[in-house]
Design a protein around this motif. Structure first.
Motif, PDB file in Angstrom:
ATOM      1  N   SER A  95      50.227  34.698  80.981  1.00 27.99           N
ATOM      2  CA  SER A  95      49.347  35.381  81.933  1.00 27.99           C
ATOM      3  C   SER A  95      50.037  36.640  82.464  1.00 27.99           C
ATOM      4  N   ASP A  96      49.223  37.548  82.995  1.00 34.15           N
ATOM      5  CA  ASP A  96      49.764  38.767  83.606  1.00 34.15           C
ATOM      6  C   ASP A  96      50.732  38.430  84.735  1.00 34.15           C
ATOM      7  N   SER A  97      50.395  37.387  85.508  1.00 36.52           N
ATOM      8  CA  SER A  97      51.245  37.073  86.665  1.00 36.52           C
ATOM      9  C   SER A  97      52.610  36.561  86.192  1.00 36.52           C
ATOM     10  N   ALA A 118      56.141  38.340  86.903  1.00 39.48           N
ATOM     11  CA  ALA A 118      57.232  37.608  87.562  1.00 39.48           C
ATOM     12  C   ALA A 118      58.519  37.673  86.738  1.00 39.48           C
TER      13      ALA A 118
END
Lengths: 279, 279
Positions: free
Chosen positions: A146-148, A152
């Motif tokens: 995911s982008d998140s 991170a």
């Protein structure tokens, strides 16, 4: 690109020092030492410094700064990621061959393996480098994470890349020190014979090259602009939104956010958190 | 502070590794080697690793991250600059004593000076460190230089600081390698006697400490906020504008710009250019 002339100066300087480093290590093993061969002897050992400095110092240095080359900004981010990962892969393959060469040489001459600080730090770096490469392929290259998660892990990716690179340089310096002490006998290293001056100079070249690579990699103004490949005209004349298949941290919804205030704020926030990194 | 718990974890970890490094080098010279003395002998040489690791690795590491400690943010920027510069000064004084010790030891035993790559890189680092310290005192500490000059030199200051720190760690690793090869004879280094394992571990501790210091120093979220000492209540209850005598890159016209949109934009621009650094 902001500071284009300055960038060119540092790029040309780094390439010069990098080439010189590779040439120096070649001259060292071909002129001062026993040459190159795969025969279990000293000439096989010589593949170790040659492949490490070519792969883990020079090619790895190029891998680190490849996103910074403004001529590549028109290429898709996905292509650049493949080149970035490919260069890392070439680097680690060369280093694995370099390690096999030194183990075979040691075994031929009944020299113990893995006793020195050089070998301890070096093996740790190779293992961490391999783990970083595998992790990065799954997180940043393949369209899985995911982008998140990417956002991170990006600061850790960039930091680990440069920390490992610095550790590679340090490991090379220890290796040079060891080799000169063990092999220079008549006259010894302490008498500073021409070979010692030559190889000490090789050490300095590596340090300067590493310093230039890290300077180029850490200038915020020289980062590949976010969504550059979306904004730039495509070579095939296609629509910019054709590049939506590129999997990057910052090209999320490019057709909606591009040039918008929301996109600008988002990029500034990523900058502040150190999360917009193309490295 | 954003990510305060994470910051504390990294700070405590770095202090732990740093203390362990100093303890390890002390145990090395006191238990495994000839102890400490100023007598021209081996015990004088031992001051070299002790003072370098204490001064140029541990104290210098603290100097690099001292601005990041959130408990210091209420102190004036000028006071923090003095502490930052003072710690660098302590570090270089210890290292100069360490260098005198090793030169005296070499001269006593007719061992040549300045032949090894360790000495070449080490002396270069000490000279550049000294030049950086003097330049920084004139540019950043004394109220002489213009804001624009400070802004222009700040990225170089921060980069050189970390590059030199990385080079110090690399120089220590070369020094450890040299010393173990030269002194371990019965059994030799290659047989990995307990002293070799212990001192190799010291090398790893130094690398981990250096890595943690660089991580803490390069997290944008952990930087001392601009104008923090202007915003914070003063211990003496005075008006925040009383701190206008602090000479920082970012506290230009604090009474006009503080909390204004112009100030926010300006700080973001400085962030983008990598020019808001408190290091």
């Amino acid at each position: 690109m902001e500071g284009y002339r300055s960038f060119l100066f540092f790029l040309v300087s780094s390439l010069l020092f990098g080439f010189l480093g590779v040439i120096f290590v070649l001259v060292w093993v071909l002129y001062w030492r026993e040459g190159l061969a795969w025969n279990g002897g000293a000439a096989e050992f010589n593949l170790h410094p040659l492949l490490v400095i070519t792969g883990f110092v020079f090619i790895e240095g190029i891998a680190i700064i490849v996103y910074r080359l403004p001529w590549t900004w028109k290429c898709s981010k996905l292509l650049m990621k493949c080149i970035h990962a490919g260069l890392h892969l070439v680097a680690i393959v060369l280093v694995i061959v370099a390690m096999v060469a030194v183990f075979e040489y040691h075994n031929s001459f009944k020299i113990p393996n893995m006793f020195s600080l050089h070998s301890w730090v070096g093996l740790t770096v190779v293992i961490l480098f391999f783990l970083q490469l595998v992790m990065s392929i799954f997180v940043f290259l393949l369209p899985i994470a995911s982008d998140s998660l990417r956002a991170a892990l990006m600061p850790i990716h960039g930091y680990m890349g440069l920390l490992l690179y610095g550790s590679i340089i340090a490991t090379c310096l220890m290796g040079i020190t060891e080799k000169l002490i063990f092999t220079l006998k008549e006259p010894p290293y302490s008498k500073l014979p021409p070979e010692a001056i030559f190889v000490n100079t090789l050490g300095l070249l590596i340090v300067v090259f590493g310093g230039l690579v890290i300077w180029i990699a850490t200038r915020p103004a020289w980062k590949r602009p976010p969504n550059y490949d979306v904004k730039a005209p495509l070579p095939n004349g296609g629509n910019p939104t054709d590049t939506a298949d590129n999997t990057t941290v910052t090209d999320h919804k490019p057709d909606l956010e591009l040039n918008s205030d929301a996109a600008r704020k988002r990029n500034l926030q990523l900058d502040e958190a150190g999360e917009r990194s193309t490295m």
